[in-house]
Write a protein that holds these residues in place. Structure first.
Motif, PDB file in Angstrom:
ATOM      1  N   ASP A  91     -55.652 107.985  19.570  1.00 20.92           N
ATOM      2  CA  ASP A  91     -55.593 109.158  20.439  1.00 20.92           C
ATOM      3  C   ASP A  91     -56.931 109.877  20.543  1.00 20.92           C
ATOM      4  OD1 ASP A  91     -52.913 108.741  20.971  1.00 20.92           O
ATOM      5  OD2 ASP A  91     -52.225 110.001  19.313  1.00 20.92           O
ATOM      6  N   TYR A  92     -57.829 109.632  19.607  1.00 24.06           N
ATOM      7  CA  TYR A  92     -59.121 110.323  19.651  1.00 24.06           C
ATOM      8  C   TYR A  92     -60.137 109.627  20.563  1.00 24.06           C
ATOM      9  CZ  TYR A  92     -60.002 106.940  15.812  1.00 24.06           C
ATOM     10  OH  TYR A  92     -60.103 105.806  15.034  1.00 24.06           O
ATOM     11  N   VAL A  93     -59.698 108.582  21.257  1.00 22.51           N
ATOM     12  CA  VAL A  93     -60.555 107.903  22.241  1.00 22.51           C
ATOM     13  C   VAL A  93     -59.944 108.093  23.620  1.00 22.51           C
ATOM     14  CG1 VAL A  93     -61.588 105.733  22.980  1.00 22.51           C
ATOM     15  CG2 VAL A  93     -61.233 106.169  20.543  1.00 22.51           C
ATOM     16  N   SER A  94     -60.705 108.719  24.503  1.00 16.45           N
ATOM     17  CA  SER A  94     -60.205 108.972  25.853  1.00 16.45           C
ATOM     18  C   SER A  94     -61.366 109.255  26.791  1.00 16.45           C
ATOM     19  CB  SER A  94     -59.242 110.166  25.847  1.00 16.45           C
ATOM     20  OG  SER A  94     -58.919 110.565  27.158  1.00 16.45           O
ATOM     21  N   GLU A  95     -61.217 108.900  28.032  1.00 14.32           N
ATOM     22  CA  GLU A  95     -62.265 109.140  29.018  1.00 14.32           C
ATOM     23  C   GLU A  95     -62.434 110.625  29.310  1.00 14.32           C
ATOM     24  OE1 GLU A  95     -60.917 106.727  32.191  1.00 14.32           O
ATOM     25  OE2 GLU A  95     -59.038 107.821  32.461  1.00 14.32           O
ATOM     26  N   SER A  96     -61.447 111.434  28.933  1.00 11.23           N
ATOM     27  CA  SER A  96     -61.510 112.874  29.205  1.00 11.23           C
ATOM     28  C   SER A  96     -62.233 113.661  28.109  1.00 11.23           C
ATOM     29  CB  SER A  96     -60.091 113.431  29.365  1.00 11.23           C
ATOM     30  OG  SER A  96     -59.358 113.296  28.153  1.00 11.23           O
ATOM     31  N   LYS A  97     -62.552 113.013  26.997  1.00 14.74           N
ATOM     32  CA  LYS A  97     -63.187 113.715  25.874  1.00 14.74           C
ATOM     33  C   LYS A  97     -64.711 113.750  26.018  1.00 14.74           C
ATOM     34  CE  LYS A  97     -59.504 112.586  22.560  1.00 14.74           C
ATOM     35  NZ  LYS A  97     -59.002 113.972  22.487  1.00 14.74           N
ATOM     36  N   SER A  98     -65.318 114.818  25.517  1.00 10.31           N
ATOM     37  CA  SER A  98     -66.775 114.943  25.562  1.00 10.31           C
ATOM     38  C   SER A  98     -67.445 113.936  24.641  1.00 10.31           C
ATOM     39  CB  SER A  98     -67.198 116.360  25.179  1.00 10.31           C
ATOM     40  OG  SER A  98     -66.742 116.681  23.868  1.00 10.31           O
ATOM     41  N   LYS A  99     -66.714 113.486  23.628  1.00 13.29           N
ATOM     42  CA  LYS A  99     -67.156 112.385  22.770  1.00 13.29           C
ATOM     43  C   LYS A  99     -65.933 111.832  22.067  1.00 13.29           C
ATOM     44  CE  LYS A  99     -68.317 115.499  18.948  1.00 13.29           C
ATOM     45  NZ  LYS A  99     -69.377 116.016  18.068  1.00 13.29           N
ATOM     46  N   ALA A 100     -65.986 110.560  21.720  1.00 17.09           N
ATOM     47  CA  ALA A 100     -64.852 109.930  21.039  1.00 17.09           C
ATOM     48  C   ALA A 100     -64.825 110.360  19.581  1.00 17.09           C
ATOM     49  CB  ALA A 100     -64.970 108.416  21.124  1.00 17.09           C
TER      50      ALA A 100
END
Length: 243
Positions: free
Chosen positions: A201-210
């Motif tokens: 869940d901590y990897v996503s295209e919407s996050k400022s960093k993974a």
């Protein structure tokens, strides 16, 4: 009276034989019903008859041949040239060692973790798709999104660079995942370290960093199953920096 005694004697003599025959038959029938778990069977299927003749000795002729043979790959040049050329040349030289030749994957650990830096390459069409992936906590101690150090040591919590063979799938604490076998001296402990591809869940295209893993190239859960299905059972993965 005599006929009854003879009948009783015959019954006693024949009964053990009959019982033993039935028992033997039951064992044989049961043995044919033994089925290996699916994940075990998949592992055996892709590993059998896979040769172990990997070579790191790449010549200028090998590079030239790969440039020509795979000129159709990555037509829009999404993958850094250094990584693409190295990966395709190694794949070509060691092709028979990869049971799954439909896809390869390349990770650019030079890119910030907010970027789509996990490249899935269709070796039939040359099409490339880019996805987000994590790197190890130990590779990015200040948590700025850049991987700066790499290790093959257990307990380092770092990512490892080098060539991998994508192995068998399994269902673990993160869900549908796939194991990796390190083929280079820089990642040979991947399986022992449990460095795998899994959703997070901590990897996503919407996050400022993974978010950071313990060394695994974790993927966005929206795409992980698709990527794992493409690479499982013997595809090549190359992870390194492009600088």
């Amino acid at each position: 009276m005599m006929s009854k005694l003879l009948a009783s004697a015959l019954f006693l003599l024949l009964s053990p034989v009959t019982v033993m025959a039935h028992a033997s038959q039951a064992v044989e029938e049961t043995s044919h019903e033994v089925v290996l778990p699916k994940h075990v069977q998949e592992r055996l299927d892709f590993r059998k008859n896979v040769p172990h003749t990997l070579t790191d000795a790449i010549t200028a002729e090998d590079v030239s041949k790969a440039r020509t043979d795979y000129s159709y790959v990555d037509p829009t040049r999404m993958i850094p040239a250094k990584l693409r050329e190295t990966a395709l040349t190694y794949f070509d030289v060691n092709k028979k060692n990869f049971a799954n030749q439909k896809y390869i994957a390349i990770i650019d650990f030079s890119a910030h973790s907010s970027k789509a830096r996990f490249f899935l390459v269709d070796m039939t069409t040359g099409k490339v798709q880019a996805f987000h992936t994590s790197h190890g906590k130990g590779s990015d101690t200040n948590n700025d999104g850049y991987a700066e150090r790499f290790s093959n040591k257990s307990g380092s919590e770092m990512s490892s660079v080098g060539f991998y063979r994508v192995a068998e799938t399994y269902s673990g604490k993160h869900g549908y995942s796939v194991r990796l076998d390190g083929l280079s001296s820089t990642n040979s402990n991947a399986r022992a370290r449990a460095v795998v591809i899994h959703p997070a869940d901590y990897v996503s295209e919407s996050k400022s960093k993974a978010g950071r893993s313990w060394g695994c190239p974790a993927l966005d859960p929206k795409y992980s199953a698709k990527i794992i299905a493409a690479l499982k059972n013997g595809a090549m993965l190359y992870a390194n920096t492009s600088k």
